[in-house]
Design a protein around this motif. Structure first.
Motif, PDB file in Angstrom:
ATOM      1  N   ASN A 150      28.650  -8.268  58.359  1.00 54.53           N
ATOM      2  CA  ASN A 150      28.317  -8.491  57.400  1.00 54.53           C
ATOM      3  C   ASN A 150      27.242  -9.295  56.863  1.00 54.53           C
ATOM      4  O   ASN A 150      27.286 -10.596  57.777  1.00 54.53           O
ATOM      5  CB  ASN A 150      28.964  -8.202  56.446  1.00 54.53           C
ATOM      6  CG  ASN A 150      29.845  -7.284  56.823  1.00 54.53           C
ATOM      7  OD1 ASN A 150      30.022  -6.245  55.723  1.00 54.53           O
ATOM      8  ND2 ASN A 150      31.165  -7.402  57.534  1.00 54.53           N
ATOM      9  N   ASN A 151      26.416  -9.273  55.601  1.00 50.87           N
ATOM     10  CA  ASN A 151      25.687 -10.305  55.146  1.00 50.87           C
ATOM     11  C   ASN A 151      26.300 -11.464  54.264  1.00 50.87           C
ATOM     12  O   ASN A 151      26.082 -10.751  53.012  1.00 50.87           O
ATOM     13  CB  ASN A 151      24.363  -9.988  54.811  1.00 50.87           C
ATOM     14  CG  ASN A 151      23.617 -11.365  54.559  1.00 50.87           C
ATOM     15  OD1 ASN A 151      23.024 -12.297  54.632  1.00 50.87           O
ATOM     16  ND2 ASN A 151      22.230 -11.260  54.974  1.00 50.87           N
ATOM     17  N   VAL A 152      26.454 -12.755  54.410  1.00 54.55           N
ATOM     18  CA  VAL A 152      27.108 -13.553  53.139  1.00 54.55           C
ATOM     19  C   VAL A 152      26.367 -14.488  52.625  1.00 54.55           C
ATOM     20  O   VAL A 152      26.696 -15.826  53.590  1.00 54.55           O
ATOM     21  CB  VAL A 152      28.686 -13.722  53.319  1.00 54.55           C
ATOM     22  CG1 VAL A 152      29.306 -14.398  52.005  1.00 54.55           C
ATOM     23  CG2 VAL A 152      29.486 -12.116  53.457  1.00 54.55           C
ATOM     24  N   SER A 153      25.599 -14.176  51.863  1.00 60.53           N
ATOM     25  CA  SER A 153      24.562 -15.630  51.655  1.00 60.53           C
ATOM     26  C   SER A 153      24.379 -15.631  50.398  1.00 60.53           C
ATOM     27  O   SER A 153      23.849 -15.057  49.416  1.00 60.53           O
ATOM     28  CB  SER A 153      23.160 -15.006  52.383  1.00 60.53           C
ATOM     29  OG  SER A 153      23.032 -14.340  53.489  1.00 60.53           O
ATOM     30  N   SER A 180      23.837 -19.861  53.665  1.00 64.77           N
ATOM     31  CA  SER A 180      23.209 -20.966  52.434  1.00 64.77           C
ATOM     32  C   SER A 180      24.151 -20.327  51.474  1.00 64.77           C
ATOM     33  O   SER A 180      23.668 -20.312  50.295  1.00 64.77           O
ATOM     34  CB  SER A 180      21.071 -19.810  52.238  1.00 64.77           C
ATOM     35  OG  SER A 180      20.720 -20.187  53.312  1.00 64.77           O
ATOM     36  N   ASN A 181      25.437 -20.363  51.788  1.00 69.72           N
ATOM     37  CA  ASN A 181      26.000 -20.866  50.806  1.00 69.72           C
ATOM     38  C   ASN A 181      26.803 -21.946  49.995  1.00 69.72           C
ATOM     39  O   ASN A 181      26.815 -22.884  51.003  1.00 69.72           O
ATOM     40  CB  ASN A 181      27.682 -19.367  51.368  1.00 69.72           C
ATOM     41  CG  ASN A 181      27.650 -18.383  51.542  1.00 69.72           C
ATOM     42  OD1 ASN A 181      27.581 -17.271  50.703  1.00 69.72           O
ATOM     43  ND2 ASN A 181      27.051 -17.933  52.689  1.00 69.72           N
ATOM     44  N   THR A 182      27.436 -22.548  48.542  1.00 71.84           N
ATOM     45  CA  THR A 182      27.963 -23.148  48.296  1.00 71.84           C
ATOM     46  C   THR A 182      29.243 -22.931  48.041  1.00 71.84           C
ATOM     47  O   THR A 182      30.154 -22.034  47.518  1.00 71.84           O
ATOM     48  CB  THR A 182      27.565 -23.597  47.260  1.00 71.84           C
ATOM     49  OG1 THR A 182      26.113 -23.838  47.067  1.00 71.84           O
ATOM     50  CG2 THR A 182      27.724 -24.965  46.897  1.00 71.84           C
ATOM     51  N   VAL A 183      30.082 -23.366  49.098  1.00 69.95           N
ATOM     52  CA  VAL A 183      31.592 -23.551  49.126  1.00 69.95           C
ATOM     53  C   VAL A 183      32.605 -24.731  49.030  1.00 69.95           C
ATOM     54  O   VAL A 183      32.411 -25.746  48.891  1.00 69.95           O
ATOM     55  CB  VAL A 183      31.770 -23.098  50.397  1.00 69.95           C
ATOM     56  CG1 VAL A 183      33.674 -22.718  50.806  1.00 69.95           C
ATOM     57  CG2 VAL A 183      31.142 -21.903  51.189  1.00 69.95           C
ATOM     58  N   SER A 207      23.599 -23.610  57.557  1.00 68.01           N
ATOM     59  CA  SER A 207      23.433 -23.578  55.610  1.00 68.01           C
ATOM     60  C   SER A 207      23.886 -23.784  54.236  1.00 68.01           C
ATOM     61  O   SER A 207      23.181 -23.562  53.778  1.00 68.01           O
ATOM     62  CB  SER A 207      21.757 -23.183  55.885  1.00 68.01           C
ATOM     63  OG  SER A 207      20.613 -23.271  56.945  1.00 68.01           O
ATOM     64  N   ASN A 208      25.108 -23.635  55.267  1.00 66.83           N
ATOM     65  CA  ASN A 208      25.950 -24.208  53.931  1.00 66.83           C
ATOM     66  C   ASN A 208      26.567 -25.365  53.732  1.00 66.83           C
ATOM     67  O   ASN A 208      26.151 -26.388  54.042  1.00 66.83           O
ATOM     68  CB  ASN A 208      27.105 -22.862  54.147  1.00 66.83           C
ATOM     69  CG  ASN A 208      27.314 -21.553  54.747  1.00 66.83           C
ATOM     70  OD1 ASN A 208      26.452 -21.449  53.794  1.00 66.83           O
ATOM     71  ND2 ASN A 208      27.064 -21.842  55.860  1.00 66.83           N
TER      72      ASN A 208
END
Length: 324
Positions: A150-153, A180-183, A207-208
């Motif tokens: 799965n791709n979670v971006s 590239s997520n903001t968490v 890259s999160n």
């Protein structure tokens, strides 16, 4: 308005293909009625759900649920669910679905899920804003269980609760890309995690931007129980509470080593006993390379080992700004 007297669906898409649900408003407001998804799809392929608004309330409340349905596009939907065991979007045993640009909010006491992916492969989650909050524990913004490829971006994942709150949670799958997520995770108590990998392998977490807060033990990236061969690279991680580590790897749970690649991360910790990278309890054969670690707090170390063997450390830049 629907499901005000008994359980039911706003719309039921079963056994048909190429259905479009567009520009609709679904309202379920009787909290005593349990289980009433606004949009439910099973054995339905190539559906398009776009530009809808969903408000649901009650325990076991779902905004959208798809089961054994493939090639579904879920886009630009505003979802608000309230209650215990609530799900904004739940994807079960379904593949090659696209979830893009949705705004999902779930609220309750505990067990709230923004987006849930279970036993489902090859799905895409891009550009979603997911907020989950609970007054008690076990609240997940993005939750993947037994799911692979799965791709979670480029999502924003915000999780709030008391403890055991998760921004992005992966368990028992492989080859997922979380990039590239903001968490942001926070809790009134301890053990709130930015990105967690439990018994999952060959994932990319890169890259999160990850921020955690709570009372203590709020870790940026957490790897445990056979979390092996994962790449943790180029993330920006910030923790601000006691005993909260930037990256914590522990307990491989097997004779084979973890063999994770922890590379090029920027890690800031801002409280006592908050190590930048902590390899603990059988975390072995990991590669830790070219990370920048900055710690501020009493007894906070840049890189710490505890019962961890055969790890390789190269080219890391560590700054400690307090007495150790």
């Amino acid at each position: 308005s629907y499901g005000n007297l008994s359980s039911g669906y706003g719309i039921n898409v079963t056994g048909v293909n190429s259905t479009t649900v567009k520009n609709c408003f679904f309202l379920h407001e009787n909290s005593s009625v349990i289980y009433a998804p606004a949009i439910y799809a099973t054995l339905a392929n190539n559906s398009l759900f776009v530009n809808n608004k969903v408000n649901t309330t009650g325990n076991l409340s779902y905004g959208i649920e798809i089961f054994r349905s493939n090639f579904t596009n879920i886009s630009k939907i505003a979802i608000n669910t309230t209650g215990n065991f609530t799900y904004g979007i739940s994807v079960l045993t379904s593949s090659r679905n696209n979830l893009t640009d949705n705004n999902v909010s779930t609220r309750g006491r505990s067990n709230t899920y923004g987006i849930n992916i279970t036993t489902s492969n090859n799905n895409i989650l891009i550009g979603n804003t997911v907020k989950t909050s609970g007054t008690n524990n076990k609240n997940y913004a993005i939750h993947l269980f037994s799911s692979s490829n799965n791709n979670v971006s480029s999502n924003t994942a915000i999780a709030r609760g008391s403890d055991n709150t998760y921004g992005v949670y992966l368990q028992s799958g492989s080859n997922n890309d979380v990039s590239s997520n903001t968490v942001n995770t926070s809790g009134t108590n301890s053990d709130n995690y930015g990105v967690s990998l439990i018994d999952t392998s060959n994932n990319i977490v890169s890259s999160n931007t990850v921020n955690t807060s709570g009372t203590d033990s709020n870790h940026g990236v957490y790897l445990a129980q056979n979390a092996d061969y994962n790449l943790i690279g180029k993330n920006f991680i910030n923790t601000s509470t006691t005993a909260s580590y930037g990256i914590l790897a522990q307990d491989s749970g097997a004779s084979d080593p973890n063999s994770n690649n922890i590379t090029g991360n920027i890690i800031l910790t801002r409280a006592a006993v908050s190590h930048g990278i902590f390899l603990f309890t059988d975390a072995g054969n990991n590669l830790v390379v070219n990370n920048v670690v900055n710690t501020t707090g009493v007894e906070s170390h840049g890189i710490t080992l505890g019962s961890a063997n055969l790890n390789n450390f190269t080219g890391n830049n560590v700054t400690i700004n307090a007495n150790i």
